[in-house]
Design a protein around this motif. Structure first.
Motif: not given
Length: 336
Positions: A83-112
């Motif tokens: 098992a591993a605790a991963l940031t998006s740096v590692g998660l993208v190696d498993i599910a590449p299109d997760i980058e759409a979730l955290y693409f720069p300047t898209v979400a701007k707040t914690d709630d979003e």
């Protein structure tokens, strides 16, 4: 009457006095020992041992001793870790299109970000499951800011810097180079010595991480602009997960999720505290005026997005994320 010597052993087995060996789960993380992320993993370990009556034990390898996130994923796939605790740096190696979730300047707040994961997280959980991983809990590593030896306000300022690039994502490196930046691929564990030697002079990271790893001391200017969120998740190999008794799994997952949600709230409050602590030790906060913010957003939309669409995620996936953010803002009355 004399009994064969094996009878006492059979009697013990019948009475359940000889228990099966505990399931040991080896979990890696780059989070430093004593950091909030490491503390949360320790809590999960303790709770799992309690809920399972000692049948499930989590052994944690903090501070990158098991390697960076790519190394940990490789070790999970060959069974050296589970098992591993991963940031998006590692998660993208498993599910590449997760980058759409955290693409720069898209979400701007914690709630979003929270609502995005709540509404769309099942997409990436399903993808990771297909790749042999079970998501135990979502969390966050905070919001990424630029830290540098010299102040950075605009994209042109950052183009003059030697910017660390986490991992070895060829597409990201190509994009940065074509946009006039100078990325230097490094593992997390290599950043501090690289700052010390001058191999790099800037990096992008959440404030809590900059403090925990003490990187900020060598790059004491923080750009006051949320570049992107850094979602995180704790994952376990499906093979190891399914070795745990079926009746225990829901309880263990629920416990991990509760602890993950709590640490997410904690990290957000710690982000402000981390900035305050670093300011007392020489950190300078560099303001970013509205026009400079628009420059960063134009850079992302005009140069970044066209490169990623089709190679890392589909236009449909990005539109789904953007549409969900727009719906969230409409419901909250926050606009763009």
């Amino acid at each position: 009457m004399k009994y064969p010597k094996f009878v006492p052993l059979l009697a013990l087995l019948a009475l359940g006095a000889v228990s099966a060996p505990a399931q040991v789960i080896k979990l890696g993380t780059v989070a430093p020992e004593g950091s909030p992320w490491h503390t949360a993993l320790l809590e999960i370990s303790q709770e799992w041992a309690k809920l399972s009556g000692g049948k499930v034990q989590v052994r944690i390898y903090p501070g990158g001793v098991a390697g960076d996130e790519s190394d940990m994923l490789r070790k999970i796939r060959i069974g050296q870790l589970h098992a591993a605790a991963l940031t998006s740096v590692g998660l993208v190696d498993i599910a590449p299109d997760i980058e759409a979730l955290y693409f720069p300047t898209v979400a701007k707040t914690d709630d979003e970000l929270d609502l995005l994961i709540g509404k769309l997280g099942h997409i990436w959980e399903s993808q990771m499951n297909e790749k042999g991983f079970e998501v135990l809990t979502w969390s966050t590593a905070g919001w990424v800011h630029f830290f540098s030896k010299e102040p950075v306000v605009t994209p042109d300022d950052l183009r003059k810097r030697k910017l660390v690039f986490w991992g070895s994502n060829a597409l990201f490196i190509e994009l940065l180079q074509k946009s006039g930046f100078h990325p230097v691929p490094l593992a997390v564990t290599d950043l501090l010595p690289s700052l010390q030697t001058g191999l790099v002079d800037s990096f992008a990271a959440p404030p809590a991480a900059a403090l925990s790893f003490q990187w900020f001391a060598l790059a004491p200017n923080m750009t006051d602009f949320r570049w992107m969120p850094l979602p995180a998740a704790t994952v376990i190999s499906k093979k190891k997960w399914e070795e745990i008794p079926a009746d225990l799994r829901p309880k263990l997952k629920e416990a991990a999720a509760k602890i993950g949600a709590r640490v997410q709230t904690q990290i957000r409050s710690l982000e402000t505290e981390a900035v305050d602590v670093m300011k007392k030790h020489g950190l300078k906060i560099i303001p970013v005026p509205p026009e400079a913010r628009k420059e960063w957003e134009r850079l992302v939309r005009e140069q970044g997005l066209p490169v990623f669409v089709g190679k890392r995620f589909t236009q449909e996936r990005f539109d789904e994320v953007q549409r969900t953010v727009d719906e969230i803002r409409a419901q909250q009355g926050t606009g763009n």
